[in-house]
Design a protein around this motif. Structure first.
Motif, mmCIF file in Angstrom:
data_model
loop_
_atom_site.group_PDB
_atom_site.id
_atom_site.type_symbol
_atom_site.label_atom_id
_atom_site.label_comp_id
_atom_site.label_asym_id
_atom_site.label_seq_id
_atom_site.Cartn_x
_atom_site.Cartn_y
_atom_site.Cartn_z
ATOM 1 N N ARG A 1 20.790 6.874 18.595
ATOM 2 C CA ARG A 1 21.346 8.085 18.891
ATOM 3 C C ARG A 1 20.382 8.584 19.918
ATOM 4 N NH1 ARG A 1 18.786 8.647 14.510
ATOM 5 N NH2 ARG A 1 17.707 10.771 13.910
ATOM 6 N N PRO A 2 20.613 9.680 20.799
ATOM 7 C CA PRO A 2 19.753 10.185 21.700
ATOM 8 C C PRO A 2 18.575 11.060 20.798
ATOM 9 C CG PRO A 2 21.795 10.509 22.432
ATOM 10 C CD PRO A 2 22.140 9.918 21.290
ATOM 11 N N TYR A 3 17.509 11.069 21.264
ATOM 12 C CA TYR A 3 16.401 12.027 20.577
ATOM 13 C C TYR A 3 16.757 13.402 20.574
ATOM 14 C CZ TYR A 3 12.618 14.215 18.568
ATOM 15 O OH TYR A 3 11.478 14.846 17.749
ATOM 16 N N ALA A 4 17.107 14.306 19.582
ATOM 17 C CA ALA A 4 17.076 15.780 19.712
ATOM 18 C C ALA A 4 16.486 16.491 18.533
ATOM 19 C CB ALA A 4 18.805 15.719 19.609
ATOM 20 N N ILE A 5 16.337 17.649 18.673
ATOM 21 C CA ILE A 5 15.826 18.648 17.609
ATOM 22 C C ILE A 5 16.637 19.905 17.490
ATOM 23 C CG2 ILE A 5 13.976 20.136 17.363
ATOM 24 C CD1 ILE A 5 11.963 18.247 18.569
ATOM 25 N N GLY A 6 17.259 20.003 16.168
ATOM 26 C CA GLY A 6 18.168 21.156 16.029
ATOM 27 C C GLY A 6 17.306 22.133 15.223
ATOM 28 N N GLY A 7 17.869 23.314 15.237
ATOM 29 C CA GLY A 7 17.619 24.570 14.485
ATOM 30 C C GLY A 7 18.434 25.738 14.693
ATOM 31 N N ARG A 8 17.904 26.654 14.066
ATOM 32 C CA ARG A 8 18.578 28.121 14.430
ATOM 33 C C ARG A 8 17.770 28.814 15.127
ATOM 34 N NH1 ARG A 8 22.490 29.483 11.678
ATOM 35 N NH2 ARG A 8 22.258 28.197 9.912
ATOM 36 N N VAL A 9 18.254 29.454 16.183
ATOM 37 C CA VAL A 9 18.049 30.093 17.383
ATOM 38 C C VAL A 9 17.233 31.384 16.851
ATOM 39 C CG1 VAL A 9 18.255 31.406 19.561
ATOM 40 C CG2 VAL A 9 19.362 29.221 19.072
ATOM 41 N N VAL A 10 15.895 31.652 17.235
ATOM 42 C CA VAL A 10 15.118 32.846 16.767
ATOM 43 C C VAL A 10 14.923 33.537 17.952
ATOM 44 C CG1 VAL A 10 14.266 31.667 14.674
ATOM 45 C CG2 VAL A 10 13.073 31.348 16.786
ATOM 46 N N ARG A 11 14.494 34.910 17.698
ATOM 47 C CA ARG A 11 13.851 35.815 18.716
ATOM 48 C C ARG A 11 12.389 35.389 19.122
ATOM 49 N NH1 ARG A 11 17.413 39.772 20.158
ATOM 50 N NH2 ARG A 11 18.872 40.217 18.611
ATOM 51 N N GLY A 12 12.103 35.275 20.378
ATOM 52 C CA GLY A 12 10.676 35.277 20.694
ATOM 53 C C GLY A 12 10.242 36.159 21.386
ATOM 54 N N ARG A 13 9.277 36.225 22.164
ATOM 55 C CA ARG A 13 8.676 37.390 22.894
ATOM 56 C C ARG A 13 9.583 37.747 24.116
ATOM 57 N NH1 ARG A 13 2.466 35.525 24.035
ATOM 58 N NH2 ARG A 13 2.465 37.348 25.276
ATOM 59 N N GLN A 14 10.632 37.323 24.344
ATOM 60 C CA GLN A 14 11.411 37.323 25.414
ATOM 61 C C GLN A 14 10.989 37.500 26.938
ATOM 62 O OE1 GLN A 14 13.745 40.850 24.138
ATOM 63 N NE2 GLN A 14 15.104 39.720 23.147
ATOM 64 N N LEU A 15 9.572 36.904 26.919
ATOM 65 C CA LEU A 15 9.039 36.689 28.394
ATOM 66 C C LEU A 15 9.916 36.134 29.263
ATOM 67 C CD1 LEU A 15 6.541 37.067 30.145
ATOM 68 C CD2 LEU A 15 5.803 34.966 28.948
ATOM 69 N N GLY A 16 10.572 34.880 28.603
ATOM 70 C CA GLY A 16 11.434 34.135 29.659
ATOM 71 C C GLY A 16 12.586 35.029 30.214
ATOM 72 N N ARG A 17 13.211 35.928 29.379
ATOM 73 C CA ARG A 17 13.987 36.898 30.054
ATOM 74 C C ARG A 17 13.496 37.731 31.169
ATOM 75 N NH1 ARG A 17 18.869 38.195 28.255
ATOM 76 N NH2 ARG A 17 18.719 36.896 26.388
ATOM 77 N N THR A 18 12.224 38.162 30.874
ATOM 78 C CA THR A 18 11.777 38.901 31.730
ATOM 79 C C THR A 18 11.462 38.304 33.262
ATOM 80 O OG1 THR A 18 10.410 40.294 30.099
ATOM 81 C CG2 THR A 18 9.497 40.475 32.258
ATOM 82 N N LEU A 19 11.200 37.012 33.179
ATOM 83 C CA LEU A 19 10.649 36.314 34.395
ATOM 84 C C LEU A 19 11.963 35.675 34.997
ATOM 85 C CD1 LEU A 19 7.578 34.211 32.775
ATOM 86 C CD2 LEU A 19 7.613 36.373 34.360
ATOM 87 N N GLY A 20 13.176 35.830 34.423
ATOM 88 C CA GLY A 20 14.281 35.434 34.893
ATOM 89 C C GLY A 20 14.697 33.953 34.230
ATOM 90 N N PHE A 21 14.348 33.697 33.289
ATOM 91 C CA PHE A 21 14.690 32.451 32.589
ATOM 92 C C PHE A 21 14.748 32.502 31.135
ATOM 93 C CE2 PHE A 21 12.620 30.843 36.478
ATOM 94 C CZ PHE A 21 13.390 29.694 36.652
ATOM 95 N N PRO A 22 15.833 33.157 30.715
ATOM 96 C CA PRO A 22 16.049 33.452 29.395
ATOM 97 C C PRO A 22 16.333 32.255 28.404
ATOM 98 C CG PRO A 22 18.113 34.008 30.641
ATOM 99 C CD PRO A 22 16.805 33.876 31.480
ATOM 100 N N THR A 23 15.486 32.113 27.420
ATOM 101 C CA THR A 23 15.501 30.969 26.550
ATOM 102 C C THR A 23 16.026 31.063 24.762
ATOM 103 O OG1 THR A 23 13.166 31.293 25.657
ATOM 104 C CG2 THR A 23 13.466 30.080 27.741
ATOM 105 N N ALA A 24 16.628 29.934 24.357
ATOM 106 C CA ALA A 24 17.032 29.980 23.315
ATOM 107 C C ALA A 24 15.814 29.320 22.404
ATOM 108 C CB ALA A 24 18.327 28.679 22.932
ATOM 109 N N ASN A 25 15.242 29.890 21.518
ATOM 110 C CA ASN A 25 14.094 29.602 20.897
ATOM 111 C C ASN A 25 14.166 28.766 19.462
ATOM 112 O OD1 ASN A 25 12.548 30.550 23.062
ATOM 113 N ND2 ASN A 25 12.717 32.680 22.173
ATOM 114 N N LEU A 26 13.643 27.524 19.509
ATOM 115 C CA LEU A 26 13.552 26.820 18.103
ATOM 116 C C LEU A 26 12.241 26.759 17.510
ATOM 117 C CD1 LEU A 26 16.351 24.153 18.461
ATOM 118 C CD2 LEU A 26 16.702 26.475 17.993
#
Length: 315
Positions: A187-212
């Motif tokens: 199967r394709p290699y993948a990593i799963g998990g529950r999305v957690v809050r980060g520092r939200q720097l990506g959102r500030t830079l225009g690239f919001p992210t889902a963090n695992l």
């Protein structure tokens, strides 16, 4: 839902008997799957539950705590994968000083016979267990003859020029060869998990992210074209960073997926990030504007690669 247990000692878990398979099962690749499926099949033929035994942490992690080897999967993914293959019991045994010092004979008596009432025990090629790796197929067969269980070893699963192994898969991932890794894994290699809050720097830079979070040593790091499962009806195209984020002085490995053209709240949701292609290694940039400029280039490249990947898949 299968029964999950962590300890060698305790009450009898399967008084009717069981068919047991033992392995590290990191990645649950084609070789692991062949072993587990064989145990499940034998259990069904005998009317007995199949039990998969593994360890957490893995023995290699315990003995190399300062430089732990890379992990392919986290414990939750291992458990979910084993359940998906049909086992009814999973032992994620606490590998600690006591277990590492336990003679193989005690492991057989206390766990395989005492707790699991094993009727059959199956292992992969060259598997060893117990103190100083003193247990092997010969020991299992000798003890089984007197304790009422049979033991066997499955044939190695080969692919192209060698045996399927977690080591081969880690090397494929290190090289960014996800096609070969997928063939070895099944199967394709993948990593799963529950999305957690980060520092939200990506959102500030225009690239919001889902963090695992990945609280182990990962088998890969860098910037990748990815697809996120668990968000929509189809895998969602994305660009992901996996590593310690040197520009912002990160420490613990974090997988950050930016989903293209997505507007929604993913906090707390369980997702899976599938790796499609590696774009580059992690770099430390002199400032945030330089980082942001590179992120735009990465996103554009990832969109192009994913579009081409999709086009080939549907051609």
């Amino acid at each position: 839902m299968g029964r999950l247990f962590r300890d060698v000692d305790g009450g009898v878990l399967f008084p009717q008997g069981s068919v047991v398979c033992i392995g590290a099962f990191d990645g649950l690749h084609q070789g692991h799957r062949a072993l587990v499926r064989h145990a499940v099949s034998r259990g069904r033929q005998s009317g007995l539950p199949a039990v998969a035994l593994s360890f957490e942490p893995l023995p290699r992690e315990f003995f190399a705590r300062d430089t732990p080897p890379p992990r392919l999967t986290l414990p939750r993914a291992k458990v979910e994968g084993l359940l998906g293959l049909g086992v009814e019991g999973i032992g994620l045994l606490r590998f600690n000083a006591a277990l590492s010092a336990m003679p193989a004979e005690d492991f057989v008596q206390r766990l395989l016979v005492g707790r699991l009432q094993a009727r059959e025990v199956w292992i992969g090629p060259d598997f060893r267990f117990g103190h100083r790796r003193g247990g092997d197929l010969a020991l299992l067969r000798t003890m089984g003859a007197g304790l009422g269980f049979a033991a066997g070893e499955i044939e190695p699963v080969d692919h192209h020029d060698g045996r399927v192994s977690s080591t081969r898969i880690r090397e494929c991932l290190r090289q960014g060869d996800f096609a070969s890794a997928a063939r070895l894994l099944g199967r394709p290699y993948a990593i799963g998990g529950r999305v957690v809050r980060g520092r939200q720097l990506g959102r500030t830079l225009g690239f919001p992210t889902a963090n695992l979070r990945f609280p182990k040593t990962p088998a890969l790091s860098g910037i990748y074209a990815t697809r996120v499962h668990g968000v929509g009806a189809q895998p969602w195209p994305s660009v992901s960073s996996f590593g310690t984020r040197p520009t912002v002085d990160g420490v613990e490995p974090l997988l950050e997926a930016h989903l293209f053209d997505f507007d929604g709240d993913l906090y707390g949701r369980h997702i899976e990030v599938e790796f499609v292609a590696k774009l580059r290694d992690e770099l430390k940039f002199p400032d945030l504007p330089s980082l942001t400029e590179q992120m735009h280039r990465d996103a554009a490249e990832a969109r192009s690669l994913l579009s081409e990947h999709q086009r080939r898949a549907t051609a």
